[in-house]
Design an enzyme around this catalytic site. Structure first.
Site, short mmCIF file in Angstrom:
data_model
loop_
_atom_site.label_atom_id
_atom_site.label_comp_id
_atom_site.label_asym_id
_atom_site.label_seq_id
_atom_site.Cartn_x
_atom_site.Cartn_y
_atom_site.Cartn_z
N ASP A 191 25.09 -8.94 -8.98
CA ASP A 191 23.99 -8.47 -8.45
C ASP A 191 23.22 -6.94 -8.04
O ASP A 191 21.95 -6.97 -8.29
CB ASP A 191 23.55 -9.84 -7.03
CG ASP A 191 23.85 -11.06 -8.00
OD1 ASP A 191 23.31 -11.55 -8.73
OD2 ASP A 191 23.90 -11.96 -5.95
N GLU A 196 22.95 -11.57 -15.76
CA GLU A 196 24.04 -11.26 -16.71
C GLU A 196 24.59 -10.27 -17.04
O GLU A 196 25.96 -9.74 -17.71
CB GLU A 196 23.36 -11.98 -17.69
CG GLU A 196 23.10 -13.54 -17.09
CD GLU A 196 24.01 -14.39 -16.37
OE1 GLU A 196 25.03 -14.64 -16.55
OE2 GLU A 196 23.69 -15.54 -14.91
ZN LIG Z 1 26.55 -14.69 -12.61
#
Ligand SMILES: [Zn+2]
Length: 414
Positions: free
Chosen positions: A341, A258
């Site tokens: 990621d 996030e």
């Molecule tokens: Zn995401």
């Protein structure tokens, strides 16, 4: 929680380590996950067809024209006629789609045990959502028809700009005025976990004085976190499912992801992607809709494209456009997700936490799709892609990495 399997020195193989995770989802659990997600591919198609059908009914039975006639009886002002037409449309179209909405968003979710609400609570929330739409949709539609009247050739470009403004204002306001209508947001408790999250945030100059936890377990059992808001309201929130059902290393891995969205300005990226897709769609509509209306308008009692009764014509074309664009939208969003990621792995340094949480998302996302399948239908990297990325990160960044075999049953641990 995890069994460490000591492997021979230097024996860390990315594929073996990835397989160790993927193999923990087998049998009925994997079949159910595949069935839920693959069913979703068809829902994209049927959903678009259902709304096209609803719009077609509004034209075929001249209901859109009837809405406009009511508007013209109430007012002589064109914006008011448009507003009334849009309001009636925004009430009636969802009613026509109600069986579809109830099946896909309530019964199907319940079938797969993903829903924790009963029907009346769910329906109540739907009504709140509809009420918000009834305020926003007519305003947007009034603006778009004003542009169609004033700039018959280039309205699509101006309309894209207006949609952009609506999106940005919506994003600034949503966390403060909309999200609290559905969930309670509370500051995450102080403690070692929060300290670790703040330490990661500090490393990247990400302000973390507010991290919110919200009670999404009342709606469903999916684990989730998000970045919402814009400018003064931007924040990271995690749901209580994530906090209560997963381990610290997993939570940290998710928060790293996030923070990636935050640090890489993905909010702007997502707005840009959608505006590009909306803009090209509106351009196509601006060229096709007048022809459709010239040909069929008389039997629908639609005069021309400046007539608000043409709204279902525009929405039919828009639904068809968004359907065709689904693979492009998914791939562009998935690209941003993949970037987050990669950022998250570097930031949180919890490759096994990330792999575990990627496996857990198999609750609602197929774990190991084919290459083309992932390209077309996935708006996030698949579990397999994510686990592989995490294991590659581990091979590249951890000294003496070990293959981790997750404990059996960790996926259904509450
Ligand atoms: Zn995401």
């Amino acid at each position: 929680m995890l069994d460490l399997l000591a492997t021979a020195a230097g024996g860390f193989d990315v594929e073996t380590a990835t397989r160790a995770y993927l193999d923990t989802l087998q049998g009925p659990a994997r079949a159910q996950s595949d069935a839920y997600f693959e069913g979703g591919y068809w829902l994209i198609l049927w959903g678009a067809l259902a709304s096209i059908l609803a719009d077609w009914l509004l034209l075929r039975f001249r209901l859109a024209a009837a809405f406009r006639n009511i508007g013209e009886r109430v007012s002589k002002r064109r914006w008011a006629v448009t507003g009334i037409t849009a309001l009636l449309y925004s009430i009636v179209a969802p009613i026509l789609l109600l069986p579809w909405t109830i099946y896909t968003e309530f019964f199907r979710e319940q079938q797969y045990s993903l829903m924790s609400q009963n029907f009346s609570t769910w329906a109540g929330e739907q009504l709140v959502g509809l009420a918000i739409e009834l305020i926003i949709a007519p305003l947007l539609i009034i603006a778009i028809y004003a542009l169609i009247r004033r700039a018959p050739k280039s309205w699509w470009l101006w309309a894209t700009g207006v949609i952009g403004v609506f999106m940005l204002v919506g994003m600034v306001l949503a966390p403060v005025f909309v999200s609290p209508l559905f969930n309670t947001y509370e500051e995450m408790e102080q403690g070692p976990l929060r300290d670790r999250i703040e330490a990661v945030a500090a490393k990247y100059d990400i302000p973390a004085e507010h991290i919110y936890v919200f009670d999404q377990s009342k709606q469903h059992k999916r684990i989730s976190a998000n970045v919402s808001g814009l400018g003064p309201t931007i924040r990271i929130s995690l749901n209580d499912n994530l906090l209560e059902r997963t381990s610290e290393e997993e939570i940290l891995a998710v928060m790293g992801h996030e923070m990636g969205h935050y640090k890489l300005d993905h909010v702007w990226w997502i707005v840009g992607i959608y505006l590009a897709i909306f803009g090209t769609g509106l351009f196509t509509i601006s060229r096709v809709a007048p022809r459709l209306i010239a040909r069929h308008g008389q039997k629908w009692d639609v005069r021309d494209i400046t007539d608000p009764a043409s709204l279902p014509v525009l929405t039919i074309l828009f639904s068809a456009w968004m359907l065709v664009m689904t693979p492009a939208t998914n791939s562009l969003v998935r690209w941003a997700e993949s970037e987050a990621d990669a950022f998250g792995l570097d930031a949180a340094q919890e490759p096994d936490g990330f792999a575990k949480v990627a496996m857990r998302l198999s609750e609602y996302r197929k774990i190991e799709p084919g290459l083309v399948e992932e390209m077309l239908f996935f708006d996030h990297p698949s579990g397999a892609t994510r686990v592989r990325m995490a294991m590659q990160w581990k091979a590249d960044n951890v000294t003496d990495p070990q293959v981790v075999i997750p404990e059996e049953g960790y996926l259904d641990a509450e």
